[in-house]
Write an enzyme that holds these catalytic residues in place. Structure first.
Site, short mmCIF file in Angstrom:
data_model
loop_
_atom_site.label_atom_id
_atom_site.label_comp_id
_atom_site.label_asym_id
_atom_site.label_seq_id
_atom_site.Cartn_x
_atom_site.Cartn_y
_atom_site.Cartn_z
N HIS A 91 3.37 0.03 -61.06
CA HIS A 91 2.58 1.03 -60.35
C HIS A 91 1.29 1.30 -61.12
CE1 HIS A 91 2.23 4.39 -57.39
NE2 HIS A 91 1.34 4.79 -58.28
N HIS B 40 -3.41 1.54 -60.58
CA HIS B 40 -4.58 1.62 -59.69
C HIS B 40 -5.73 0.90 -60.38
CE1 HIS B 40 -2.97 4.51 -56.71
NE2 HIS B 40 -2.18 4.83 -57.73
N GLN C 100 -5.35 5.30 -49.03
CA GLN C 100 -5.25 6.41 -49.97
C GLN C 100 -5.63 7.76 -49.35
OE1 GLN C 100 -6.64 5.31 -53.80
NE2 GLN C 100 -6.52 7.33 -54.68
N HIS D 20 3.49 5.88 -52.07
CA HIS D 20 3.34 7.11 -52.84
C HIS D 20 4.10 8.19 -52.07
CE1 HIS D 20 0.12 4.98 -54.84
NE2 HIS D 20 -0.23 6.03 -55.55
N GLU E 235 4.31 13.02 -54.02
CA GLU E 235 3.66 13.31 -55.31
C GLU E 235 3.03 14.70 -55.21
OE1 GLU E 235 0.55 11.45 -58.60
OE2 GLU E 235 0.43 10.80 -56.52
N ASP F 240 0.46 3.93 -63.83
CA ASP F 240 -0.30 4.66 -62.84
C ASP F 240 -1.80 4.58 -63.09
OD1 ASP F 240 -0.76 6.13 -60.56
OD2 ASP F 240 -0.12 8.04 -61.38
#
Length: 433
Positions: free
Chosen positions: A57, A59, A152, A210, A213, A309
């Site tokens: 995971h 970005h 996103q 996701h 969160e 992350d």
């Protein structure tokens, strides 16, 4: 017999000391006292040799952008989201590509040889996706990079979210992503889970959402994800990432949820470095940890992995592509300090993460890819405790990184011969692409 490379006196995860023989890209033998004519023999002196580190995971479209166009001064998730909205119009193809390649240099130097990166596809240009598809090709000989098509801003909330998701999949994204808790209503979030899982079933692709969160214990989209996984027969292809709302759920509900996750074959990826600093910001005290119930999930047989992350981006001002940092922090926050727990945390950033990503070629057995890491430790527990230096990294039978005398020397196609894990933050009042 003739081998290309023999690693002598390697201590494996189970404590067994052995030799590892490599031919081409594959492990040819794992046994003590291998005697053969070979191109090279390296005695690692009973140090720990592990299969590669894996980050399920991340970005990569945002990494190493910290300070552009400004810094996240509150440290909150929501300022990070606003800041990413300011940064996206400034992105260029070359800037995304170069930052990602620099990050992959860091990863290679530290034995991180597989990464799953979520890529924001709500920008109609799909600029970041195209840049990272190029990066995926450039690093394919030494790092496995999976790209998640990630709407996103919300699959339904973003005006072109669904259309851009389809475009991203057609261009070669590997995994379907989503963010149900960020949709405008709970009902929209539920519908996004249904729609995304239906699309994954149709295309035969994995799903990694996701999920929840948030600090809101009533955010329970993981429940719908579990139900869709069972309904569509997608066990082993579905992951819920973050799951931070679980830290506030009542225990009775969790006692129902965890067996359902296990039965459905839904994996969980938790991101301790980032979530413990961006969750709970609206609370006074006692302040929750921002981490799901890790030991309980493991006890139920759920595949639980640790993810990194973010590194130096709008949400997180730290990081260096080191999965041992992630495991070290994770075990503290999850209170997993027994010897067995520490060893399992090491497995989470290697074997379990590889399992979640479907990387069946990783492992220190004959026939597997000859990808491995030599650590300056004699056991998995010491590797986590010390966050041990990587002395040597081998990818597909080739030594790609060594650390003689405190410097990291690389041997990667088209990349610098040495790498430093330093990063210069732009001046506060300057904006860069």
């Amino acid at each position: 017999m003739t081998f290309d490379l023999i690693i002598q006196n390697a201590t494996l995860f189970d404590g067994h000391c052995t030799d590892i023989a490599i031919t081409g890209e594959r492990i040819a033998a794992v046994e003590s006292g291998i005697a053969a004519e070979t191109g090279k023999t390296i005695d690692v002196g009973n140090r720990l040799v592990s299969q590669p580190f894996v980050d399920p995971h991340f970005h990569m479209d945002a990494t190493l952008s910290y300070g552009i166009p400004r810094r996240n001064t509150s440290g909150t998730l929501f300022e990070g989201i606003r800041l990413w909205g300011e940064l996206k119009p400034l992105l260029t193809h070359d800037a995304v590509r170069e930052r990602a390649l620099r990050y992959c240099d860091w990863a290679a130097a530290q034995g991180l040889l597989a990464i799953r990166s979520h890529v924001d596809v709500c920008d109609d240009r799909l600029l970041a996706l195209d840049a990272l598809i190029e990066v995926r090709s450039e690093i394919a000989s030494y790092i496995d990079l999976q790209l998640v098509a990630f709407p996103q801003d919300g699959h339904h909330r973003s005006p072109n979210g669904h259309m851009n998701l389809l475009r991203a999949l057609d261009r070669g994204a590997d995994v379907i992503g989503g963010i149900p808790h960020f949709e405008q209503t709970m009902a929209d979030g539920t519908q996004s889970v249904i729609d995304l899982c239906r699309l994954a079933e149709e295309r035969g692709l994995p799903v990694d959402l996701h999920c929840d969160e948030t600090d809101d214990p009533m955010s329970r989209h993981i429940e719908q994800l579990v139900a869709e996984t069972r309904r569509r027969g997608m066990a082993g292809r579905v992951t819920g990432s973050h799951l931070t709302s679980m830290h506030g759920m009542d225990s009775y509900y969790v006692s129902k949820l965890l067996p359902m996750m296990a039965e459905a074959g839904v994996a969980a990826i938790l991101n301790p470095l980032v979530n413990i600093v961006i969750q709970g910001r609206q609370e006074s005290y006692p302040r929750r940890r921002g981490l799901a119930r890790v030991p309980e999930m493991i006890a139920h047989g759920i595949a639980v992995g640790w993810g990194q992350d973010c590194v130096l981006d709008p949400w997180y001002s730290l990081g260096k592509a080191d999965m041992l940092d992630v495991a070290h922090m994770g075990l503290h926050v999850a209170q997993m300090t027994s010897l067995d727990d520490i060893r399992h945390c090491f497995r989470m950033v290697t074997e379990v993460n590889a399992q979640i990503m479907g990387l069946n070629e990783f492992g220190l057995q004959p026939g597997k890819l000859a990808s491995m890491v030599v650590l300056d430790a004699n056991s998995a527990e010491d590797a986590v405790r010390l966050r041990a230096e990587r002395l040597m990294v081998i990818s597909r039978g080739r030594i790609i990184a060594r650390r003689p005398g405190g410097t990291i020397s690389l041997d990667l196609p088209g990349r610098p011969s040495e790498v430093t894990l330093r990063h210069t933050v732009p001046d506060q009042d300057s904006a860069h692409q």
